[in-house]
Design a protein around this motif. Sequence first.
Motif, PDB file in Angstrom:
ATOM      1  N   ILE A 113      13.670 -18.852 -11.168  1.00 50.26           N
ATOM      2  CA  ILE A 113      13.049 -19.936 -11.549  1.00 50.26           C
ATOM      3  C   ILE A 113      11.693 -19.992 -10.629  1.00 50.26           C
ATOM      4  O   ILE A 113      10.749 -20.560 -11.097  1.00 50.26           O
ATOM      5  N   LEU A 114      11.584 -19.771  -9.430  1.00 51.67           N
ATOM      6  CA  LEU A 114      10.268 -19.937  -8.736  1.00 51.67           C
ATOM      7  C   LEU A 114       9.575 -18.771  -9.222  1.00 51.67           C
ATOM      8  O   LEU A 114       8.216 -19.273  -9.306  1.00 51.67           O
ATOM      9  N   ILE A 115       9.768 -17.589  -9.309  1.00 49.95           N
ATOM     10  CA  ILE A 115       8.713 -16.617 -10.033  1.00 49.95           C
ATOM     11  C   ILE A 115       8.184 -17.344 -11.305  1.00 49.95           C
ATOM     12  O   ILE A 115       7.070 -17.171 -11.813  1.00 49.95           O
ATOM     13  N   LEU A 160       0.936 -13.013 -18.724  1.00 46.92           N
ATOM     14  CA  LEU A 160       2.190 -11.759 -18.071  1.00 46.92           C
ATOM     15  C   LEU A 160       3.549 -12.258 -18.407  1.00 46.92           C
ATOM     16  O   LEU A 160       4.455 -11.536 -18.725  1.00 46.92           O
ATOM     17  N   LEU A 161       3.931 -13.704 -18.554  1.00 47.64           N
ATOM     18  CA  LEU A 161       5.258 -14.350 -18.664  1.00 47.64           C
ATOM     19  C   LEU A 161       5.419 -14.067 -20.350  1.00 47.64           C
ATOM     20  O   LEU A 161       6.783 -13.427 -20.358  1.00 47.64           O
ATOM     21  N   PHE A 168      13.270 -10.072  -4.571  1.00 47.34           N
ATOM     22  CA  PHE A 168      12.807 -10.762  -5.529  1.00 47.34           C
ATOM     23  C   PHE A 168      11.119 -10.926  -5.055  1.00 47.34           C
ATOM     24  O   PHE A 168      10.230 -11.093  -6.132  1.00 47.34           O
ATOM     25  N   PHE A 169      10.842 -11.063  -3.830  1.00 47.41           N
ATOM     26  CA  PHE A 169       9.551 -11.406  -3.249  1.00 47.41           C
ATOM     27  C   PHE A 169       8.669 -10.296  -3.773  1.00 47.41           C
ATOM     28  O   PHE A 169       7.496 -10.512  -3.991  1.00 47.41           O
ATOM     29  N   ILE A 170       9.145  -9.151  -3.453  1.00 43.77           N
ATOM     30  CA  ILE A 170       8.372  -8.106  -3.686  1.00 43.77           C
ATOM     31  C   ILE A 170       7.767  -7.793  -5.125  1.00 43.77           C
ATOM     32  O   ILE A 170       6.978  -7.704  -5.487  1.00 43.77           O
ATOM     33  N   VAL A 171       8.934  -8.095  -6.128  1.00 43.34           N
ATOM     34  CA  VAL A 171       8.656  -8.224  -7.440  1.00 43.34           C
ATOM     35  C   VAL A 171       7.549  -9.466  -7.699  1.00 43.34           C
ATOM     36  O   VAL A 171       6.628  -9.190  -8.360  1.00 43.34           O
ATOM     37  N   PHE A 172       7.635 -10.555  -7.005  1.00 40.02           N
ATOM     38  CA  PHE A 172       6.783 -11.503  -7.143  1.00 40.02           C
ATOM     39  C   PHE A 172       5.216 -11.287  -6.757  1.00 40.02           C
ATOM     40  O   PHE A 172       4.354 -11.361  -7.493  1.00 40.02           O
ATOM     41  N   LEU A 173       5.174 -10.330  -5.489  1.00 44.88           N
ATOM     42  CA  LEU A 173       3.847  -9.828  -5.066  1.00 44.88           C
ATOM     43  C   LEU A 173       3.262  -9.021  -6.295  1.00 44.88           C
ATOM     44  O   LEU A 173       2.079  -8.961  -6.433  1.00 44.88           O
ATOM     45  N   VAL A 174       3.990  -8.307  -6.798  1.00 42.44           N
ATOM     46  CA  VAL A 174       3.495  -7.281  -7.953  1.00 42.44           C
ATOM     47  C   VAL A 174       3.174  -8.185  -9.208  1.00 42.44           C
ATOM     48  O   VAL A 174       2.059  -7.694  -9.661  1.00 42.44           O
ATOM     49  N   PHE A 175       3.936  -9.278  -9.464  1.00 40.19           N
ATOM     50  CA  PHE A 175       3.504  -9.747 -10.736  1.00 40.19           C
ATOM     51  C   PHE A 175       2.063 -10.569 -10.183  1.00 40.19           C
ATOM     52  O   PHE A 175       1.240 -10.740 -11.150  1.00 40.19           O
ATOM     53  N   LYS A 176       1.937 -10.953  -8.841  1.00 47.11           N
ATOM     54  CA  LYS A 176       0.737 -11.714  -8.595  1.00 47.11           C
ATOM     55  C   LYS A 176      -0.556 -10.840  -8.398  1.00 47.11           C
ATOM     56  O   LYS A 176      -1.566 -11.184  -8.672  1.00 47.11           O
ATOM     57  N   GLU A 177      -0.300  -9.631  -8.076  1.00 48.45           N
ATOM     58  CA  GLU A 177      -1.401  -8.497  -8.094  1.00 48.45           C
ATOM     59  C   GLU A 177      -1.951  -7.902  -9.334  1.00 48.45           C
ATOM     60  O   GLU A 177      -2.969  -7.623  -9.554  1.00 48.45           O
ATOM     61  N   ARG A 196       3.356   3.493  -5.638  1.00 50.28           N
ATOM     62  CA  ARG A 196       2.902   3.422  -7.008  1.00 50.28           C
ATOM     63  C   ARG A 196       3.904   2.646  -8.005  1.00 50.28           C
ATOM     64  O   ARG A 196       3.396   2.097  -9.202  1.00 50.28           O
ATOM     65  N   HIS A 197       5.033   2.379  -7.509  1.00 49.31           N
ATOM     66  CA  HIS A 197       6.020   1.600  -8.427  1.00 49.31           C
ATOM     67  C   HIS A 197       6.765   0.497  -7.750  1.00 49.31           C
ATOM     68  O   HIS A 197       7.819   0.478  -7.500  1.00 49.31           O
ATOM     69  N   PRO A 198       5.804  -0.293  -6.833  1.00 54.49           N
ATOM     70  CA  PRO A 198       6.524  -1.426  -6.067  1.00 54.49           C
ATOM     71  C   PRO A 198       7.581  -2.637  -6.730  1.00 54.49           C
ATOM     72  O   PRO A 198       8.411  -2.872  -6.239  1.00 54.49           O
ATOM     73  N   MET A 199       7.276  -2.803  -8.143  1.00 57.54           N
ATOM     74  CA  MET A 199       8.246  -3.514  -8.891  1.00 57.54           C
ATOM     75  C   MET A 199       9.822  -2.938  -8.794  1.00 57.54           C
ATOM     76  O   MET A 199      10.600  -3.658  -8.452  1.00 57.54           O
ATOM     77  N   TYR A 200       9.691  -1.643  -9.175  1.00 56.92           N
ATOM     78  CA  TYR A 200      10.852  -0.875  -9.350  1.00 56.92           C
ATOM     79  C   TYR A 200      11.629  -0.850  -7.553  1.00 56.92           C
ATOM     80  O   TYR A 200      12.702  -0.794  -7.605  1.00 56.92           O
TER      81      TYR A 200
END
Length: 225
Positions: free
Chosen positions: A47-49, A60-61, A122-131, A157-161
Motif C-alpha cells: 500500500i505504501l509503495i 510507472l503505476l 520491499f524498501f529496495i524495490v521502492f528505491l528502484v521505483f523511485k530511481e 544491474r537488477h536491484p528490483m530482482y
Amino acid sequence: MDNIVGKTISGFIMLIVTMGIFIFLPAWTANYLQAWLYLLTFAVSTILITVYLFKNDQKLLKRRLKAGLTAEKEKSQKTIQAMASVFFCFIYIIAGFDYRFHWSNIPIYISLLANIFVIVGFFIVFLVFKENSYTSAIIEVNKDQKVISTGMYAIVRHPMYSGAILMMMFSPIALGSYWALLSVVALTSTIIARLLREEKFLSENLSGYDEYCEKVPYRLIPFIW
C-alpha cells in the motif's frame, strides 16, 4: 485516473485474498499468527509503495498494472512467468501445510525478525521505483527510455530482482516454515533465467546498456554475481 485506481485496488485485494487462501486453506485454521503478521507486513508495504507511485509516478503505476504471463510478448517469457507464478503460490501453500502438520519449529521472534527483512526487500524495490520510472512488469523498452546507472543501479544491474528475492527468501521464515524455502529456490532460478534473457533483450534494444554492464559488473549480489 479512475481506471488506474480501480485496477490497482482490485488487483491488490485479489492478491492479498489469494495469498490468504493459499496459506489458510492448507493450514486449515485461521489461528495462524505468523500468517496474519506476514500478510499485514506484505499489505502495508504494498500500500505504501502504491500510494507513493499514485502521488508521484502514475505512468510507472500504469506500467506495473500491465503484468503477468498474458502481458508478455515473447513465448519464453510467458513460460518463465507461468513457472514463477506457480513457485510463488507454492511458497504459501507449503507454508500452510507446514503449519498444519508441524514440520518446522521456528520461534515467533525469528518470524518477526524475518518480517523485517521482508520490509527491507520491499524498501529496495521502492528505491528502484523511485530511481527508474521505466521499471515495467514485462520485458520491453519504452520510447525515449534511457539507461539508469544511479542509486541502486550503481550497485547491481537488477536491484528490483535483488529486493524481490530478499523479500521472498525471508517470507517462508516469517510464515514459520523451512520447507517453503524449497519453492523460493525454484522461484529464484526462474528470476535468474528471466534476468539473463532481459539482459540480452536490453543489450539489443537499449542504447548504452552494454557500456553500463561494463561499468556495473554485478547482476544481483555486490561482489559475488
